[in-house]
Design a protein around this motif. Structure first.
Motif, short mmCIF file in Angstrom:
data_model
loop_
_atom_site.label_atom_id
_atom_site.label_comp_id
_atom_site.label_asym_id
_atom_site.label_seq_id
_atom_site.Cartn_x
_atom_site.Cartn_y
_atom_site.Cartn_z
N TRP A 1 -4.90 -3.42 1.64
CA TRP A 1 -5.24 -2.81 2.92
C TRP A 1 -5.92 -3.75 3.91
CZ3 TRP A 1 -3.58 1.94 4.29
CH2 TRP A 1 -3.15 2.80 3.27
N ALA B 1 -1.44 -7.55 1.97
CA ALA B 1 -2.29 -7.39 3.15
C ALA B 1 -3.20 -8.58 3.40
CB ALA B 1 -3.14 -6.12 3.01
N SER C 1 -10.29 -0.27 1.13
CA SER C 1 -9.85 -0.70 2.47
C SER C 1 -10.01 -2.19 2.72
CB SER C 1 -10.62 0.09 3.54
OG SER C 1 -12.02 -0.16 3.43
N HIS D 1 1.94 -6.26 5.90
CA HIS D 1 1.02 -5.15 6.16
C HIS D 1 0.70 -4.95 7.65
CE1 HIS D 1 -1.81 -2.04 5.28
NE2 HIS D 1 -2.86 -2.75 5.65
N ARG E 1 -7.05 -6.18 6.72
CA ARG E 1 -6.32 -6.62 7.92
C ARG E 1 -6.96 -7.81 8.63
NH1 ARG E 1 -2.37 -2.95 9.21
NH2 ARG E 1 -2.60 -0.82 8.39
N ASN F 1 0.81 -1.21 0.00
CA ASN F 1 0.00 0.00 0.00
C ASN F 1 0.85 1.27 0.00
OD1 ASN F 1 0.52 -0.97 2.81
ND2 ASN F 1 -0.50 0.93 3.39
#
Length: 320
Positions: free
Chosen positions: A231, A182, A226, A266, A233, A123
């Motif tokens: 991104w 990620a 996101s 990430h 998570r 990212n």
């Protein structure tokens, strides 16, 4: 600039000098055509995996040397084996360019030895390329100001390093392991994002502004958002903002992408983590801290055995 060439001499060489405090490192490299392997590969005898170094060149050199990837002169000695970097070279540290140029150099040396270096996008590569410089080391911004060049233009499409970064994958399948910066969630499968499409869209639209790339291709909004692979998570973090993926949903993701496990960076962990009974491995450690304590630095895959490794080369079996 001290010399401007109308045509670049074939034998021209460049030298990188480290910028970090108390670090005296320099190495020479030549320019070469981007070496890009297939996004689906056979597993070599050994694969070393590192992620999210953010300019910690000293830590990177330590883990490469101790695992016999490079010698004291920073040359590839890993033979037909593989080095995978899971993104986020850029931002924060002063030697982020040094890590990028070292990967660039080793890419050619590995290819000449029958080995492989694979750099995946993170990212922070996307942030810098599209002009978001909030995490850039202030020394870099001072240099750009003195040179009269807006910082993102140092990685523009007309630059060697900018081209090299852009021409990289977002996802890489090696044997029964899937590597991505990620993570991947269930919506990626529900929206039918295949690995080939993920990599194609990344190479075409990485570094474009969010508005532009969402307007030119409707699949970009989620892919670069996101919950997308740059991104997301949920494979590592457990919080209200980032709820963890459910075990049964993870199985669906693994089945969709025909892989045994997903290896990600990430999201920071204290040490390399073996999660969901080995279906996820998290490798983004705090290198600036772990290096000083010789804690875990990365992942070493040797045939069917998987180890965490420290900066001194000590390894511990994860799949016990």
């Amino acid at each position: 600039l001290d010399t401007t060439f109308a045509r670049l001499p074939e034998d021209i060489k460049f030298r990188y000098f480290s910028m970090g405090d108390n670090l005296d490192v320099n190495f020479e490299f030549k320019l070469h055509k981007r070496i890009k392997h297939a996004w689906h590969q056979e597993k070599p005898e050994k694969t070393l995996v590192v992620s999210d170094l953010h300019g910690s060149l000293d830590a990177f050199l330590a883990v490469l040397k101790s695992n016999n990837v490079i010698d004291d002169e920073y040359h590839w000695i890993f033979g037909k084996n593989q080095l995978i970097f899971l993104g986020d070279v850029l931002d924060r540290g002063r030697d982020d360019n040094g890590i990028a140029w070292l990967l660039y150099k080793l890419e050619k040396e590995a290819e000449d030895s029958g080995g492989r270096v694979d750099f995946l996008l993170g990212n922070h590569e996307d942030l810098v390329l599209k002009g978001d410089i909030r995490y850039v080391n202030k020394a870099h911004l001072r240099f750009a100001a003195r040179a009269g060049i807006p910082y993102p233009e140092l990685y523009g499409t007309n630059t060697e390093l900018g081209h090299w970064i852009r021409d990289s994958y977002l996802a890489l399948a090696v044997g029964d392991n899937l590597f991505i910066h990620a993570g991947l969630n269930l919506k990626m499968t529900q929206e039918s994002y295949k690995l080939a499409e993920i990599n194609d869209l990344a190479s075409r639209y990485i570094g474009l502004s969010t508005k532009v790339r969402n307007n030119v291709h409707y699949r970009n909004e989620f892919l670069f958002g996101s919950e997308g692979p740059l991104w997301y998570r949920g494979l590592v973090v457990d919080s209200e903002k980032h709820p963890p993926i459910q075990s049964e949903d993870l199985d669906k993701v693994l089945d969709y992408y025909k892989t045994k496990r997903i290896i990600v960076g990430h999201s920071e962990v204290e040490d390399v983590e073996w999660r969901y009974n080995g279906r996820v491995i998290a490798v983004n450690v705090k290198h600036h801290k772990n290096y000083l304590q010789n804690k875990t630095a990365g992942l070493l895959i040797e045939k069917d055995k998987i180890y965490s490794v420290t900066y001194s080369g000590k390894k511990e079996l994860l799949n016990k």
